[in-house]
Design a protein around this motif. Structure first.
Motif, mmCIF file in Angstrom:
data_model
loop_
_atom_site.group_PDB
_atom_site.id
_atom_site.type_symbol
_atom_site.label_atom_id
_atom_site.label_comp_id
_atom_site.label_asym_id
_atom_site.label_seq_id
_atom_site.Cartn_x
_atom_site.Cartn_y
_atom_site.Cartn_z
ATOM 1 N N ASN A 124 1.044 -14.684 -2.307
ATOM 2 C CA ASN A 124 1.355 -13.280 -2.101
ATOM 3 C C ASN A 124 0.136 -12.448 -2.496
ATOM 4 O O ASN A 124 -0.770 -12.919 -3.206
ATOM 5 N N LEU A 125 0.125 -11.205 -2.075
ATOM 6 C CA LEU A 125 -0.860 -10.244 -2.550
ATOM 7 C C LEU A 125 -0.129 -9.202 -3.368
ATOM 8 O O LEU A 125 0.842 -8.592 -2.903
ATOM 9 N N ILE A 126 -0.593 -9.026 -4.612
ATOM 10 C CA ILE A 126 0.034 -8.044 -5.500
ATOM 11 C C ILE A 126 -0.999 -7.001 -5.900
ATOM 12 O O ILE A 126 -2.209 -7.173 -5.681
ATOM 13 N N ALA A 127 -0.550 -5.924 -6.503
ATOM 14 C CA ALA A 127 -1.436 -4.842 -6.928
ATOM 15 C C ALA A 127 -2.109 -5.211 -8.243
ATOM 16 O O ALA A 127 -1.455 -5.587 -9.212
ATOM 17 N N ALA A 128 -3.450 -5.120 -8.244
ATOM 18 C CA ALA A 128 -4.207 -5.417 -9.464
ATOM 19 C C ALA A 128 -4.164 -4.243 -10.436
ATOM 20 O O ALA A 128 -4.452 -4.411 -11.622
ATOM 21 N N LYS A 129 -3.844 -3.056 -9.939
ATOM 22 C CA LYS A 129 -3.782 -1.864 -10.778
ATOM 23 C C LYS A 129 -2.915 -0.819 -10.072
ATOM 24 O O LYS A 129 -2.635 -0.939 -8.875
ATOM 25 N N LYS A 130 -2.517 0.199 -10.801
ATOM 26 C CA LYS A 130 -1.667 1.221 -10.183
ATOM 27 C C LYS A 130 -2.506 2.174 -9.339
ATOM 28 O O LYS A 130 -3.693 2.394 -9.601
ATOM 29 N N GLY A 131 -1.861 2.759 -8.316
ATOM 30 C CA GLY A 131 -2.557 3.696 -7.450
ATOM 31 C C GLY A 131 -1.683 4.131 -6.298
ATOM 32 O O GLY A 131 -0.542 3.676 -6.127
ATOM 33 N N ILE A 132 -2.229 5.027 -5.454
ATOM 34 C CA ILE A 132 -1.548 5.499 -4.258
ATOM 35 C C ILE A 132 -2.250 4.895 -3.044
ATOM 36 O O ILE A 132 -3.461 5.090 -2.865
ATOM 37 N N ILE A 133 -1.496 4.174 -2.232
ATOM 38 C CA ILE A 133 -2.082 3.469 -1.097
ATOM 39 C C ILE A 133 -2.597 4.466 -0.067
ATOM 40 O O ILE A 133 -1.902 5.398 0.327
ATOM 41 N N LYS A 134 -3.861 4.221 0.359
ATOM 42 C CA LYS A 134 -4.502 5.125 1.304
ATOM 43 C C LYS A 134 -4.714 4.463 2.663
ATOM 44 O O LYS A 134 -4.515 5.088 3.711
ATOM 45 N N LYS A 135 -5.114 3.198 2.662
ATOM 46 C CA LYS A 135 -5.345 2.469 3.919
ATOM 47 C C LYS A 135 -4.833 1.046 3.761
ATOM 48 O O LYS A 135 -4.905 0.477 2.659
ATOM 49 N N MET A 136 -4.361 0.448 4.864
ATOM 50 C CA MET A 136 -3.857 -0.924 4.834
ATOM 51 C C MET A 136 -4.350 -1.689 6.050
ATOM 52 O O MET A 136 -4.393 -1.155 7.162
ATOM 53 N N TYR A 137 -4.712 -2.943 5.790
ATOM 54 C CA TYR A 137 -5.009 -3.863 6.890
ATOM 55 C C TYR A 137 -4.497 -5.238 6.462
ATOM 56 O O TYR A 137 -5.028 -5.831 5.513
ATOM 57 N N VAL A 138 -3.459 -5.741 7.136
ATOM 58 C CA VAL A 138 -2.844 -7.019 6.789
ATOM 59 C C VAL A 138 -3.080 -7.983 7.945
ATOM 60 O O VAL A 138 -2.625 -7.747 9.064
ATOM 61 N N SER A 139 -3.845 -9.038 7.699
ATOM 62 C CA SER A 139 -4.137 -10.023 8.747
ATOM 63 C C SER A 139 -3.188 -11.218 8.682
ATOM 64 O O SER A 139 -3.068 -11.970 9.656
ATOM 65 N N GLN A 140 -2.518 -11.418 7.570
ATOM 66 C CA GLN A 140 -1.589 -12.544 7.416
ATOM 67 C C GLN A 140 -0.549 -12.170 6.380
ATOM 68 O O GLN A 140 -0.872 -11.646 5.316
ATOM 69 N N GLY A 141 0.712 -12.419 6.710
ATOM 70 C CA GLY A 141 1.781 -12.109 5.772
ATOM 71 C C GLY A 141 2.584 -10.902 6.211
ATOM 72 O O GLY A 141 2.343 -10.298 7.271
ATOM 73 N N VAL A 142 3.567 -10.520 5.386
ATOM 74 C CA VAL A 142 4.477 -9.413 5.688
ATOM 75 C C VAL A 142 4.243 -8.298 4.681
ATOM 76 O O VAL A 142 4.384 -8.490 3.463
ATOM 77 N N ALA A 143 3.824 -7.123 5.174
ATOM 78 C CA ALA A 143 3.565 -5.982 4.292
ATOM 79 C C ALA A 143 4.860 -5.515 3.643
ATOM 80 O O ALA A 143 5.895 -5.403 4.288
ATOM 81 N N GLN A 144 4.821 -5.214 2.366
ATOM 82 C CA GLN A 144 5.977 -4.767 1.609
ATOM 83 C C GLN A 144 5.862 -3.291 1.202
ATOM 84 O O GLN A 144 6.785 -2.745 0.605
ATOM 85 N N VAL A 145 4.703 -2.677 1.496
ATOM 86 C CA VAL A 145 4.491 -1.272 1.146
ATOM 87 C C VAL A 145 3.902 -0.555 2.350
ATOM 88 O O VAL A 145 3.506 -1.189 3.339
ATOM 89 N N GLU A 146 3.834 0.770 2.265
ATOM 90 C CA GLU A 146 3.268 1.582 3.322
ATOM 91 C C GLU A 146 2.247 2.558 2.738
ATOM 92 O O GLU A 146 2.177 2.742 1.518
ATOM 93 N N VAL A 147 1.470 3.178 3.651
ATOM 94 C CA VAL A 147 0.502 4.186 3.235
ATOM 95 C C VAL A 147 1.229 5.320 2.527
ATOM 96 O O VAL A 147 2.350 5.697 2.913
ATOM 97 N N HIS A 148 0.589 5.867 1.459
ATOM 98 C CA HIS A 148 1.092 6.955 0.616
ATOM 99 C C HIS A 148 2.097 6.470 -0.427
ATOM 100 O O HIS A 148 2.574 7.287 -1.219
ATOM 101 N N ASP A 149 2.436 5.159 -0.435
ATOM 102 C CA ASP A 149 3.320 4.644 -1.481
ATOM 103 C C ASP A 149 2.568 4.570 -2.806
ATOM 104 O O ASP A 149 1.364 4.263 -2.850
ATOM 105 N N PHE A 150 3.288 4.828 -3.897
ATOM 106 C CA PHE A 150 2.725 4.658 -5.237
ATOM 107 C C PHE A 150 3.121 3.277 -5.747
ATOM 108 O O PHE A 150 4.298 2.909 -5.700
#
Length: 406
Positions: A192-218
């Motif tokens: 899996n890919l997890i968050a290494a630190k807290k933040g607000i998502i600005k851009k996403m590019y997922v080449s493999q796997g199922v995204a669990q968050v969206e842009v602007h999510d905290f």
């Protein structure tokens, strides 16, 4: 034994004294402090003896007014050997010139051998070495040290992974290793890919796997960003009717950029001193024997007082041997110190720049600093202390192994 060794160095003369009771003349000489040894009396009116070379003039003075005759029958010691060779000036000059020629030829580069690299890289290395002044006919003691040449080659020839330089006599041996880039396909385990630190998502590019968050999510540290657990619909119609799904596990991959925040504390002195070179320089050359240095060029002290010094030593050679003599090149550069007092505003600007550079070094070149803000500032003991709040845009993904039982 001591008398004999001294006479070899200073020179000795064997004299023959003829006359009535010649031994009395030797006795008369000793009373004046003239040393005489190896005294023999081959005839009744003749005595032979050895004296120091420097006492010859005293012997001649003491003989005056007497009936004794003095004859010089033998000469020994270094002064006579030197005097004998000095008479052969042509031979001495030829010998000195021959030694100087051999000495000069022993300190010239005669050959540069390059091994371990392809022909095209060898040509590049040869071209660079010529620019450095390393080629047949160049003076060895005018070249940089092998360590400096190695570093220059690695900087100027990017195809080199490693290079070694060894000087043997008048030949430079250079061995290189070509830089070979081998790209191996890394087989990634399910993750899996997890968050290494807290933040607000600005851009996403997922080449493999199922995204669990969206842009602007905290997201908080450890939140799941991309799942490596994927559902796959079966092709069989009956299984479709039963709405059953097959699960497969993949190595989640992608890049998720988020806005993160850091609090940084820095201290900046209000007074600072800078050192710089003015460009003025002098060169001095010495010949060194052990701890003794004899100046060859560049006498006297430089006109400037503050000096930055660079010194390079080169051993002199004779044929294949390193002589206990070194040629030393010293470069003296003038430097100046400038004391500068910052204003509070300038200190804050310097502190912000310093904090951003430190943070950039910590996060890597891909991180982008968005903004900075001073939370608190104070002046203590001539220093400005800053508490900064810095906003950064960076990739926050971290891999988390995924077991098929999860």
């Amino acid at each position: 034994m001591k008398q004999k060794e001294e006479s070899i160095i200073t020179g000795s003369v064997t004299i023959s004294v003829s006359g009535n009771k010649p031994e009395l003349f030797f006795q008369h000489c000793t009373s004046y402090g003239i040393r005489i040894w190896n005294v023999t009396k081959p005839k009744s009116d003749t005595c032979n003896g050895t004296i120091r070379l420097k006492d010859v003039k005293h012997i001649k003075r003491l003989r005056r007014g007497t009936n004794y005759k003095i004859k010089f029958i033998d000469r020994k010691g270094y002064p006579f050997v030197i005097r004998r060779y000095l008479r052969k000036k042509e031979l001495i000059i030829a010998f000195i010139l021959s030694m100087l020629l051999i000495f000069g030829l022993s300190n010239i580069v005669w050959e540069v051998k390059i091994t371990g690299v392809p022909k095209d890289i060898e040509e590049k290395i040869n071209k660079q070495l010529n620019q450095y002044g390393i080629h047949p006919g160049s003076w060895i003691f005018s070249l940089d040290s092998p360590k400096e040449i190695q570093q220059q080659l690695l900087d100027d020839v990017p195809e080199l992974l490693w290079v070694g330089i060894d000087q043997k006599g008048t030949t430079f041996y250079l061995e290189g290793v070509e830089k070979v880039v081998v790209k191996e396909e890394e087989k990634k385990n399910p993750r899996n890919l997890i968050a290494a630190k807290k933040g607000i998502i600005k851009k996403m590019y997922v080449s493999q796997g199922v995204a669990q968050v969206e842009v602007h999510d905290f997201v908080e540290k450890g939140d799941l960003l991309v799942s490596g657990k994927m559902g796959m619909e079966a092709d069989n119609n009956e299984e479709k009717k039963d709405k059953k799904r097959k699960i497969r596990y993949v190595a989640a991959d992608g890049e998720i950029t988020a806005t993160t925040w850091y609090e940084v504390k820095v201290t900046v002195p209000l007074e600072t001193s800078t050192e710089r070179l003015t460009g003025n320089q002098e060169e001095k050359y010495h010949i060194a024997f052990s701890d003794v240095k004899l100046p060859v060029w560049g006498f006297g002290s430089p006109e400037f007082t503050e000096i930055y010094r660079e010194e390079m030593e080169k051993p002199l050679r004779f044929l294949k041997w390193d002589l206990p003599i070194k040629f030393i090149e010293t470069k003296l550069y003038e430097k100046t110190y400038t004391n500068y007092k910052r204003t509070e505003k300038e200190a804050i600007e310097v502190g912000m720049k310093q904090a951003k550079e430190q943070l950039k070094l910590q996060l890597g070149p891909e991180a982008k600093i968005l903004s900075e803000k001073v939370l608190h500032e104070s002046i203590q003991n001539g220093k400005v202390k800053l508490h900064l709040y810095i906003s950064v845009e960076e990739n926050i993904v971290e891999a988390q192994p995924l077991g098929q039982g999860d």
